[in-house]
Motif scaffolding. Sequence first.
Motif, short mmCIF file in Angstrom:
data_model
loop_
_atom_site.label_atom_id
_atom_site.label_comp_id
_atom_site.label_asym_id
_atom_site.label_seq_id
_atom_site.Cartn_x
_atom_site.Cartn_y
_atom_site.Cartn_z
N ALA A 28 81.77 51.87 8.62
CA ALA A 28 82.09 52.85 9.66
C ALA A 28 80.83 53.43 10.30
O ALA A 28 80.81 53.69 11.50
N VAL A 29 79.79 53.60 9.53
CA VAL A 29 78.55 54.15 10.07
C VAL A 29 77.99 53.24 11.16
O VAL A 29 77.63 53.70 12.24
N PHE A 30 77.97 51.96 10.91
CA PHE A 30 77.41 51.02 11.88
C PHE A 30 78.32 50.81 13.08
O PHE A 30 77.86 50.78 14.22
N VAL A 31 79.60 50.69 12.84
CA VAL A 31 80.54 50.47 13.94
C VAL A 31 80.62 51.72 14.80
O VAL A 31 80.67 51.63 16.04
N TRP A 32 80.61 52.90 14.18
CA TRP A 32 80.62 54.14 14.95
C TRP A 32 79.40 54.23 15.85
O TRP A 32 79.52 54.60 17.01
N LEU A 33 78.25 53.87 15.33
CA LEU A 33 77.02 53.91 16.13
C LEU A 33 77.10 52.94 17.31
O LEU A 33 76.72 53.28 18.43
N ILE A 34 77.60 51.76 17.08
CA ILE A 34 77.74 50.77 18.16
C ILE A 34 78.71 51.27 19.22
O ILE A 34 78.44 51.16 20.43
N LEU A 35 79.85 51.82 18.81
CA LEU A 35 80.81 52.34 19.78
C LEU A 35 80.24 53.53 20.55
O LEU A 35 80.46 53.64 21.76
N ALA A 36 79.53 54.41 19.88
CA ALA A 36 78.93 55.56 20.57
C ALA A 36 77.92 55.10 21.62
O ALA A 36 77.93 55.60 22.75
N ILE A 37 77.07 54.16 21.26
CA ILE A 37 76.10 53.63 22.23
C ILE A 37 76.82 52.95 23.39
O ILE A 37 76.45 53.13 24.56
N ASN A 38 77.87 52.21 23.09
CA ASN A 38 78.64 51.54 24.14
C ASN A 38 79.27 52.56 25.09
O ASN A 38 79.22 52.39 26.31
N TRP A 39 79.86 53.63 24.54
CA TRP A 39 80.48 54.63 25.40
C TRP A 39 79.46 55.38 26.23
O TRP A 39 79.70 55.66 27.41
N PHE A 40 78.30 55.69 25.66
CA PHE A 40 77.24 56.32 26.45
C PHE A 40 76.77 55.40 27.57
O PHE A 40 76.58 55.82 28.70
N TRP A 41 76.61 54.12 27.26
CA TRP A 41 76.18 53.16 28.27
C TRP A 41 77.23 53.02 29.37
O TRP A 41 76.90 52.97 30.55
N GLN A 42 78.49 52.95 28.99
CA GLN A 42 79.55 52.84 29.99
C GLN A 42 79.59 54.07 30.90
O GLN A 42 79.81 53.94 32.11
N MET A 43 79.37 55.24 30.35
CA MET A 43 79.34 56.46 31.16
C MET A 43 78.16 56.45 32.14
O MET A 43 78.31 56.81 33.30
N VAL A 44 77.00 56.04 31.67
CA VAL A 44 75.84 55.97 32.55
C VAL A 44 76.07 54.94 33.65
O VAL A 44 75.76 55.17 34.82
N LYS A 45 76.65 53.82 33.27
CA LYS A 45 76.94 52.77 34.25
C LYS A 45 77.94 53.27 35.30
O LYS A 45 77.77 53.01 36.49
N GLN A 46 78.96 53.99 34.87
CA GLN A 46 79.95 54.52 35.80
C GLN A 46 79.34 55.58 36.72
O GLN A 46 79.68 55.64 37.90
N GLN A 47 78.45 56.41 36.19
CA GLN A 47 77.84 57.47 36.99
C GLN A 47 76.90 56.90 38.04
O GLN A 47 76.86 57.40 39.15
N SER A 48 76.13 55.90 37.66
CA SER A 48 75.16 55.38 38.60
C SER A 48 75.81 54.51 39.67
O SER A 48 75.22 54.27 40.72
N GLY A 49 77.00 54.00 39.38
CA GLY A 49 77.70 53.17 40.36
C GLY A 49 77.15 51.77 40.44
O GLY A 49 77.54 50.98 41.29
N SER A 50 76.22 51.43 39.56
CA SER A 50 75.64 50.10 39.59
C SER A 50 76.50 49.13 38.80
O SER A 50 77.35 49.51 38.02
N ASN A 51 76.23 47.86 38.99
CA ASN A 51 77.03 46.82 38.36
C ASN A 51 76.21 46.05 37.34
O ASN A 51 76.03 44.87 37.44
N TYR A 52 75.70 46.76 36.32
CA TYR A 52 75.00 46.09 35.25
C TYR A 52 75.99 45.30 34.42
O TYR A 52 77.17 45.61 34.37
N ALA A 53 75.50 44.31 33.72
CA ALA A 53 76.38 43.46 32.91
C ALA A 53 76.95 44.16 31.75
O ALA A 53 76.85 45.07 31.20
#
Length: 99
Positions: free
Chosen positions: A74-99
């Motif tokens: 859970a520690v590792f999966v939680w960290l991966i999901l948290a990083i993914n959600w932060f990245w998705q939020m930044v990607k949505q805010q910037s409006g860019s189309n990163y992979a």
Amino acid sequence: MDLFLANVITVFFFVSAYLLVKKCRLIRQRTSYLSAFSVAAGLAVALLLVSFCFALILGAALPDIYVKTFAYKAVFVWLILAINWFWQMVKQQSGSNYA
């Protein structure tokens, strides 16, 4: 066999959490970066608390191998999901189309 079932329970829990966040469309463009950061941090903290409660339920209902496997992964999966959600939020805010 217990280790396999413990891994299946762990995967099922985190996939369900990811799909629930995706289904409810919590990761979307917000009015500001601060708002986006607070939503992503709230999701990460909520997942941490829910996984802790789930581990307590596993401990009461199943043998120790289930709890130990869930807690370790859970520690590792939680960290991966948290990083993914932060990245998705930044990607949505910037409006860019990163992979």
